[in-house]
Design a protein around this motif. Structure first.
Motif, short mmCIF file in Angstrom:
data_model
loop_
_atom_site.label_atom_id
_atom_site.label_comp_id
_atom_site.label_asym_id
_atom_site.label_seq_id
_atom_site.Cartn_x
_atom_site.Cartn_y
_atom_site.Cartn_z
N ASP A 191 -11.39 -59.91 -26.32
CA ASP A 191 -11.19 -58.67 -27.24
C ASP A 191 -12.49 -58.17 -27.69
OD1 ASP A 191 -11.88 -60.40 -29.59
OD2 ASP A 191 -9.88 -60.68 -30.34
N GLU A 196 -0.52 -60.98 -25.11
CA GLU A 196 -1.77 -60.33 -25.76
C GLU A 196 -2.46 -59.44 -24.64
OE1 GLU A 196 -3.38 -64.20 -26.81
OE2 GLU A 196 -2.88 -63.85 -28.97
N LYS A 228 -1.15 -56.11 -24.33
CA LYS A 228 -1.11 -55.03 -25.21
C LYS A 228 -2.72 -54.64 -25.21
CE LYS A 228 -0.82 -55.01 -30.37
NZ LYS A 228 -0.49 -55.74 -31.36
N MET A 229 -3.67 -55.70 -24.85
CA MET A 229 -5.04 -55.21 -24.81
C MET A 229 -5.25 -53.99 -23.88
SD MET A 229 -7.18 -58.72 -25.46
CE MET A 229 -8.58 -58.08 -24.95
N THR A 233 -3.22 -52.12 -22.57
CA THR A 233 -2.35 -51.00 -22.68
C THR A 233 -3.18 -50.06 -23.98
OG1 THR A 233 -0.22 -51.84 -22.48
CG2 THR A 233 -0.13 -49.81 -23.71
N ASN A 234 -3.45 -50.82 -24.70
CA ASN A 234 -4.37 -49.94 -25.89
C ASN A 234 -5.71 -49.64 -25.18
OD1 ASN A 234 -2.61 -50.44 -27.68
ND2 ASN A 234 -3.72 -52.28 -28.43
N TYR A 235 -6.51 -50.43 -24.43
CA TYR A 235 -7.73 -49.78 -23.82
C TYR A 235 -7.64 -48.47 -23.02
CZ TYR A 235 -11.53 -49.68 -20.34
OH TYR A 235 -12.71 -49.39 -19.88
N LYS A 280 -4.92 -46.35 -23.07
CA LYS A 280 -4.45 -45.29 -24.04
C LYS A 280 -5.87 -44.78 -24.60
CE LYS A 280 0.06 -46.67 -25.43
NZ LYS A 280 0.99 -46.88 -26.41
N GLU A 281 -6.51 -45.55 -25.01
CA GLU A 281 -7.78 -44.92 -25.56
C GLU A 281 -8.83 -44.22 -24.62
OE1 GLU A 281 -10.71 -44.44 -28.92
OE2 GLU A 281 -8.51 -45.27 -29.05
N SER A 323 -6.90 -40.86 -23.59
CA SER A 323 -6.54 -39.87 -24.66
C SER A 323 -7.42 -38.74 -25.03
CB SER A 323 -5.92 -40.67 -25.99
OG SER A 323 -7.14 -41.29 -26.72
#
Length: 66
Positions: A27, A38, A41-42, A44-46, A48-49, A52
């Protein structure tokens, strides 16, 4: 003869899959995360950021390039 090829290619594909498996992700603080949830989630967030839009506050520089 067909069975030998099938077994050979199956072994090759299985070995490739094991070699390319992601066992963990670090992380932003350098902590290694190895749990599947975990890592999901990491990732997916990466992405998305990454994909976006943050909006454009000042368009003048953009229009000058035309």
């Amino acid at each position: 003869m067909g069975d030998k090829n099938t077994a050979f290619f199956h072994k090759s594909a299985s070995q490739w899959k094991r070699k390319n498996e992601v066992k963990g992700l670090k992380d932003e603080f350098g902590t290694l995360k190895t749990e599947t949830k975990e890592m999901e989630k990491m990732a997916t967030n990466y992405f998305k950021e990454l994909f976006s839009s943050k909006g454009i506050s000042d368009c003048s520089g953009l229009l000058e390039s035309f």
